[in-house]
Design a protein around this motif. Structure first.
Motif, PDB file in Angstrom:
ATOM      1  N   UNK A 202     -17.495   5.954  37.306  1.00 42.36           N
ATOM      2  CA  UNK A 202     -18.657   6.118  36.436  1.00 42.36           C
ATOM      3  C   UNK A 202     -18.398   5.397  35.123  1.00 42.36           C
ATOM      4  N   UNK A 203     -19.438   4.826  34.504  1.00 39.57           N
ATOM      5  CA  UNK A 203     -19.239   4.175  33.208  1.00 39.57           C
ATOM      6  C   UNK A 203     -18.793   5.190  32.162  1.00 39.57           C
ATOM      7  N   UNK A 204     -17.824   4.800  31.372  1.00 45.34           N
ATOM      8  CA  UNK A 204     -17.397   5.637  30.262  1.00 45.34           C
ATOM      9  C   UNK A 204     -18.191   5.176  29.046  1.00 45.34           C
TER      10      UNK A 204
ATOM     11  N   UNK B  57     -16.243  -6.899  30.294  1.00 46.24           N
ATOM     12  CA  UNK B  57     -15.673  -5.728  30.949  1.00 46.24           C
ATOM     13  C   UNK B  57     -16.281  -4.440  30.408  1.00 46.24           C
ATOM     14  N   UNK B  58     -16.305  -3.452  31.267  1.00 50.03           N
ATOM     15  CA  UNK B  58     -16.842  -2.139  30.920  1.00 50.03           C
ATOM     16  C   UNK B  58     -15.845  -1.089  31.364  1.00 50.03           C
ATOM     17  N   UNK B  59     -15.573  -0.132  30.506  1.00 53.78           N
ATOM     18  CA  UNK B  59     -14.651   0.934  30.861  1.00 53.78           C
ATOM     19  C   UNK B  59     -15.270   1.821  31.939  1.00 53.78           C
ATOM     20  N   UNK B  60     -14.475   2.137  32.945  1.00 53.68           N
ATOM     21  CA  UNK B  60     -14.915   3.010  34.006  1.00 53.68           C
ATOM     22  C   UNK B  60     -13.922   4.158  34.137  1.00 53.68           C
ATOM     23  N   UNK B  61     -14.413   5.291  34.655  1.00 56.03           N
ATOM     24  CA  UNK B  61     -13.554   6.452  34.875  1.00 56.03           C
ATOM     25  C   UNK B  61     -13.855   7.020  36.253  1.00 56.03           C
ATOM     26  N   UNK B  62     -12.787   7.311  37.000  1.00 52.83           N
ATOM     27  CA  UNK B  62     -12.927   7.985  38.282  1.00 52.83           C
ATOM     28  C   UNK B  62     -12.193   9.305  38.204  1.00 52.83           C
ATOM     29  N   UNK B  63     -12.853  10.395  38.584  1.00 51.31           N
ATOM     30  CA  UNK B  63     -12.286  11.730  38.464  1.00 51.31           C
ATOM     31  C   UNK B  63     -12.012  12.308  39.845  1.00 51.31           C
TER      32      UNK B  63
END
Length: 454
Positions: free
Chosen positions: A80-82, A52-58
């Protein structure tokens, strides 16, 4: 007040239009402040937490926020990848250096009382309760039993690595280590040698095996989450991100994350409104302490309340860790020894109160948790940190717990999350497992509580 739920709306994706169908259990978290909305979650390439990879949506919201449909997203549905960078070896070495100071060892010595009093190495204030640590014979026996039970179930794949590392650090242990053929031998070994060695020596040995195993798994696990190119993998979100104030008045965003693979927690932080992120210099280290929920005192100091996945090692209490430098370094986790603030390997949620009937200078906060092993009850406890001008050893004070919900026979409550409205109303969401003829179903329950409003 009656609430009507709107239909489900897709706001995040696992990438490739959701082509990865096997998605792990996860806890997406929101942060909404000053018209800005951020969503954090995990994306996975193979359906497992290890990839898993942390993602962020703004996005942005207006003052007339109506629903999630009114968010104007500035990033795509897969976010977007954090990303951030850290030296894996430096981080692990910092964790290893803290291991001897985690409850209930202090510098490799079995000293429950002293380790409790001195474990918050980065703290200028000691003590978390009005009562003395429970370190009587029965409590020690319970911790030892829990420790032996966990060690004997360790994966024997790592036995030789553990023995080698312990032998290098403690050559005097080699004759004892040579007798271990599997981790399950620990119980037989402990009973056989109890008559010939000091009990404290054996207890320290158990903790050393436990800690060394944990560090070996961190370094050698196939997930390899600590190598530079995989350091952002395997972390999970649970508690909401939050904005804190620094001493100079600037804002800092905190994102607490944890790993179930190695039972470790760490805090990511951003000083540029979420554009870039950094890792704390030290993890929130404990033995199976995960899912930190952070609150800020009036003095600026941070306290993280943690779920304990090894409750017997923490006297069946919630664990707590402190930071006196706004999240850069964290003290080893120790138990909150108030008899009512229990943890039976279940999720917790903590929150500073801003609009309650209590004087805000006293640092009122709440912890929501399920104290019983079966998850039948959901409790809320109010605590106080003390005034912002307090110095020294002022302990926490607690009010009597409030029972928010009692599950019907056969049902189970878990994973609470709490937020506070502008009028002081608390909204507590939790999962509600309900048995039925098909096995069980899981619902989401939202509890509104007005008892702390001004």
């Amino acid at each position: 007040m009656d609430y009507a739920w709107r239909p489900l709306t897709k706001i995040a994706d696992n990438g490739e239009d959701g082509a990865v169908s096997k998605y792990p259990a996860t806890n997406p978290v929101f942060h909404c402040d000053a018209g800005k909305m951020r969503l954090f979650w995990q994306m996975t390439s193979d359906g497992t937490q290890s990839s898993s990879q942390l993602r962020m949506r703004a996005g942005s919201v207006s003052n007339a926020f109506d629903s999630i449909l009114s968010v104007r997203w500035t990033t795509p549905v897969d976010g977007d990848p954090l990303t951030t960078s850290v030296s894996g070896d430096d981080f692990l070495n910092a964790a290893a250096a803290l291991c001897p100071n985690t409850w209930p060892l202090l510098n490799g010595v079995f000293e429950p009382r002293k380790s409790y009093e001195k474990a918050p190495l980065f703290s200028s204030e000691k003590g978390h309760n009005l009562t003395a640590p429970e370190v009587d014979a029965a409590a020690i026996d319970a911790m030892v039993d829990a420790l032996v039970a966990r060690i004997r179930d360790f994966d024997n794949t790592y036995l030789n690595d553990v023995k080698q590392q312990l032998s290098e650090n403690r050559p005097t242990l080699r004759p004892i280590l040579d007798r271990l053929r599997r981790f399950s031998d620990i119980l037989r070994f402990f009973d056989a040698f109890h008559a010939h060695l000091k009990r404290n020596t054996l207890i320290v040995f158990l903790y050393m095996v436990y800690d060394t195993y944990s560090m070996v798994v961190m370094r050698l696990t196939v997930f390899n989450m600590f190598s530079p190119d995989r350091y952002d993998r395997g972390w999970q979100t649970r508690s909401q991100p939050q904005k804190i104030k620094l001493e100079n008045g600037a804002d800092r965003l905190l994102l607490p994350v944890h790993s179930n693979a190695v039972n470790l927690s760490v805090v990511l932080y951003s000083d540029d409104d979420g554009t870039t992120w950094k890792y704390a210099e030290t993890p929130i280290l404990g033995r199976g302490t995960v899912e930190p929920s952070i609150v800020q005192r009036p003095s600026g100091k941070l306290t993280a309340f943690l779920r304990t996945k090894a409750p017997g090692l923490y006297l069946n209490r919630v664990a707590v860790s402190d930071s006196c430098d706004y999240g850069i370094t964290w003290s080893p986790a120790v138990p909150v020894l108030n008899a009512n603030i229990k943890s039976r390997d279940s999720g917790i949620s903590a929150l500073s109160l801003k609009h309650s009937k209590f004087d805000p200078s006293l640092g009122p906060f709440i912890v929501v948790y399920t104290p019983d092993q079966d998850g039948r009850n959901l409790h809320l406890s109010v605590g106080f940190f003390g005034t912002s001008s307090d110095r020294g050893n002022r302990p926490l004070a607690w009010l009597e717990p409030i029972c928010l919900e009692q599950a019907d026979n056969g049902c189970r409550i878990g994973d609470p999350s709490v937020t506070e409205g502008d009028d002081g109303t608390l909204y507590i969401s939790c999962s509600y497992h309900v048995p039925n003829e098909d096995g069980a179903c899981e619902k989401i329950c939202v509890i509104q509580y007005d008892g702390l409003r001004s």
